[in-house]
Scaffold this motif. Structure first.
Motif, PDB file in Angstrom:
ATOM      1  N   GLY A 150      -3.296   6.554 -10.902  1.00  0.00           N
ATOM      2  CA  GLY A 150      -2.913   5.157 -10.754  1.00  0.00           C
ATOM      3  C   GLY A 150      -4.115   4.246 -10.635  1.00  0.00           C
ATOM      4  O   GLY A 150      -5.227   4.682 -10.305  1.00  0.00           O
ATOM      5  N   PRO A 151      -3.932   2.944 -10.888  1.00  0.00           N
ATOM      6  CA  PRO A 151      -5.047   1.997 -10.795  1.00  0.00           C
ATOM      7  C   PRO A 151      -5.507   1.807  -9.358  1.00  0.00           C
ATOM      8  O   PRO A 151      -4.778   2.074  -8.412  1.00  0.00           O
ATOM      9  N   ARG A 152      -6.727   1.335  -9.208  1.00  0.00           N
ATOM     10  CA  ARG A 152      -7.346   1.155  -7.905  1.00  0.00           C
ATOM     11  C   ARG A 152      -6.792  -0.081  -7.207  1.00  0.00           C
ATOM     12  O   ARG A 152      -6.653  -1.148  -7.817  1.00  0.00           O
ATOM     13  N   CYS A 153      -6.476   0.058  -5.939  1.00  0.00           N
ATOM     14  CA  CYS A 153      -5.938  -1.035  -5.127  1.00  0.00           C
ATOM     15  C   CYS A 153      -7.075  -1.778  -4.437  1.00  0.00           C
ATOM     16  O   CYS A 153      -8.196  -1.275  -4.319  1.00  0.00           O
TER      17      CYS A 153
ATOM     18  N   HIS B 125       0.816  -1.211   0.000  1.00  0.00           N
ATOM     19  CA  HIS B 125       0.000   0.000   0.000  1.00  0.00           C
ATOM     20  C   HIS B 125       0.851   1.263   0.000  1.00  0.00           C
ATOM     21  O   HIS B 125       0.354   2.354   0.314  1.00  0.00           O
TER      22      HIS B 125
ATOM     23  N   ALA C 114      -1.414  -2.496  -6.727  1.00  0.00           N
ATOM     24  CA  ALA C 114      -2.263  -2.302  -7.903  1.00  0.00           C
ATOM     25  C   ALA C 114      -1.487  -2.358  -9.211  1.00  0.00           C
ATOM     26  O   ALA C 114      -2.093  -2.496 -10.283  1.00  0.00           O
TER      27      ALA C 114
ATOM     28  N   GLY D 120      -7.680   2.440  -2.271  1.00  0.00           N
ATOM     29  CA  GLY D 120      -6.826   3.546  -2.664  1.00  0.00           C
ATOM     30  C   GLY D 120      -6.381   3.426  -4.114  1.00  0.00           C
ATOM     31  O   GLY D 120      -6.697   2.448  -4.802  1.00  0.00           O
ATOM     32  N   PHE D 121      -5.633   4.425  -4.579  1.00  0.00           N
ATOM     33  CA  PHE D 121      -5.187   4.448  -5.966  1.00  0.00           C
ATOM     34  C   PHE D 121      -3.668   4.619  -6.025  1.00  0.00           C
ATOM     35  O   PHE D 121      -3.081   5.330  -5.210  1.00  0.00           O
ATOM     36  N   GLY D 122      -3.061   3.981  -7.012  1.00  0.00           N
ATOM     37  CA  GLY D 122      -1.636   4.139  -7.248  1.00  0.00           C
ATOM     38  C   GLY D 122      -0.747   3.385  -6.283  1.00  0.00           C
ATOM     39  O   GLY D 122       0.447   3.666  -6.204  1.00  0.00           O
ATOM     40  N   HIS D 123      -1.294   2.414  -5.562  1.00  0.00           N
ATOM     41  CA  HIS D 123      -0.482   1.647  -4.619  1.00  0.00           C
ATOM     42  C   HIS D 123       0.328   0.589  -5.370  1.00  0.00           C
ATOM     43  O   HIS D 123      -0.039   0.152  -6.459  1.00  0.00           O
TER      44      HIS D 123
ATOM     45  N   GLU E 263      -0.562  10.188  -9.499  1.00  0.00           N
ATOM     46  CA  GLU E 263      -1.842  10.604 -10.050  1.00  0.00           C
ATOM     47  C   GLU E 263      -2.294   9.617 -11.120  1.00  0.00           C
ATOM     48  O   GLU E 263      -1.505   9.159 -11.935  1.00  0.00           O
TER      49      GLU E 263
END
Length: 353
Positions: free
Chosen positions: A204-207, A196, A217, A211-214, A202
């Motif tokens: 980024g794909p959904r985890c 995570h 993901a 969250g996004f950009g982890h 900015e």
């Protein structure tokens, strides 16, 4: 070097090694009896149970993945049946301890599952107390990456290393830091959640956590495979290569096979591997500068790519890290393979409270 095998074949684990987590003081103090290791995946669908003697030798093992994501109660009922089958062969001895490796956020000190990101009904569930009541013996639970790291440092490739970072690259991505033979849990037992870490600022794909950009993901086994399959729609040559390497079952392609295709020259696969090494390299370089480990152990299904992953990742870290931080660092594939989580569960059970 010992390892447990998925087939259930008995193999020995040495009975020497340092203590593990902060709540553990020493080896299990007993001369007769048995322990049980339990693995629960992040979705609850993959479950394994193993009965071991006090030398860590597997006497009986069951692995029965479900074809659907079960709710908590269904998963627990499934495990109760498996536990009953496994412990039924130990009637001539004593069951002393159960160790449980969980593929989610775990409060190891209080014995709680905080959450499984891919399953429902597990939030703040007192799994340790539940199993203690079911089997009437003490239980120890921990995150599966912590358990696998402990096993690698006591019985595997990390033996003798002072500071080890373990990274489990599977359907999700987990991590663990082991210092002087002890798992570092942090204040709320969330230390090591490398999956995570933010690596794409900015867009980024959904985890799995929402969250996004982890890192998870973009560099987990699921992300690697889905990205290649999705991109291959407009590239007939890559589609044909995927069908070839999977005997026509494209949906069953593994992350290791994506690395193989990249090594064979497939451009889409090569781009995917480059992205994995870029983002994984960013995350690992930051950790290297923070904790200065002597070894990074890569485990999980993605690590089955071996040198096809480790080679380019090592080169990237050498470019990203200060020379003083990199010079004594070794990056290796875990020696316990895909059984590391279950080996870790058994290892937890073999520790004394």
């Amino acid at each position: 070097m010992s390892r447990l095998r998925a087939s259930g074949v008995s193999t020995g684990i040495p009975n020497t090694g340092p203590a593990s987590a902060q709540r553990v003081t020493d080896k299990l103090l007993a001369t007769q009896g048995y322990v049980v290791g339990v693995e629960i995946s992040g979705g609850g669908a993959r479950q394994s149970v193993a009965l071991a003697n006090l030398d860590g030798e597997i006497l009986h093992q069951i692995r029965r993945p479900l074809e659907y994501l079960p709710d908590r109660n269904t998963a627990l009922e499934h495990l109760k049946v498996m536990l009953s089958e496994v412990t039924g062969s130990a009637l001539d001895g004593r069951l002393l301890r159960v160790g449980i490796a969980v593929g989610g956020l775990v409060d190891a000190r209080r014995g709680l599952v905080r959450t499984l990101h891919r399953a429902h009904g597990w939030d703040h569930f007192p799994l340790q107390d539940y199993f203690t009541e079911q089997v009437e013996v003490p239980c120890i639970i921990d995150n599966n990456a912590n358990a696998a790291a402990l096993a690698e440092c006591i019985y595997g490739v990390g033996r003798g290393e002072r500071v080890v970072l373990y990274v489990g690259l599977g359907r999700g991505i987990g991590g663990a830091l082991v210092v002087d033979g002890k798992v570092y849990h942090g204040v709320s037992c969330t230390a090591g959640e490398i999956g995570h870490m933010l690596v794409v600022q900015e867009g980024g794909p959904r985890c799995s956590c929402g969250g996004f950009g982890h890192l998870e993901a973009v560099a987990s086994a699921q992300a690697i495979v889905n990205r290649l399959i999705g991109r291959s729609v407009n590239y007939p040559e890559t589609e044909a290569a995927i069908r070839r390497i999977t005997d026509g079952r494209a949906e069953r392609i593994t992350a290791a096979q994506v690395f193989q295709l990249a090594a064979e020259g497939d451009e889409l696969a090569r781009q995917g591997v480059e992205e994995v090494c870029t983002y994984l390299g960013i995350a690992l370089a930051n950790i290297v500068h923070l904790v200065n480990p002597s070894m990074i152990i890569l485990g999980g299904s993605v690590a089955q790519a071996g040198d096809l992953l480790i080679g380019p990742l090592r080169e990237r870290l050498q470019r990203l890290c200060l020379p003083a931080a990199f010079q004594d660092l070794r990056i290796v594939q875990g020696s316990l393979g895909t059984d590391a989580n279950l080996v870790g569960a058994v290892t937890l059970a073999l520790q004394d409270l």
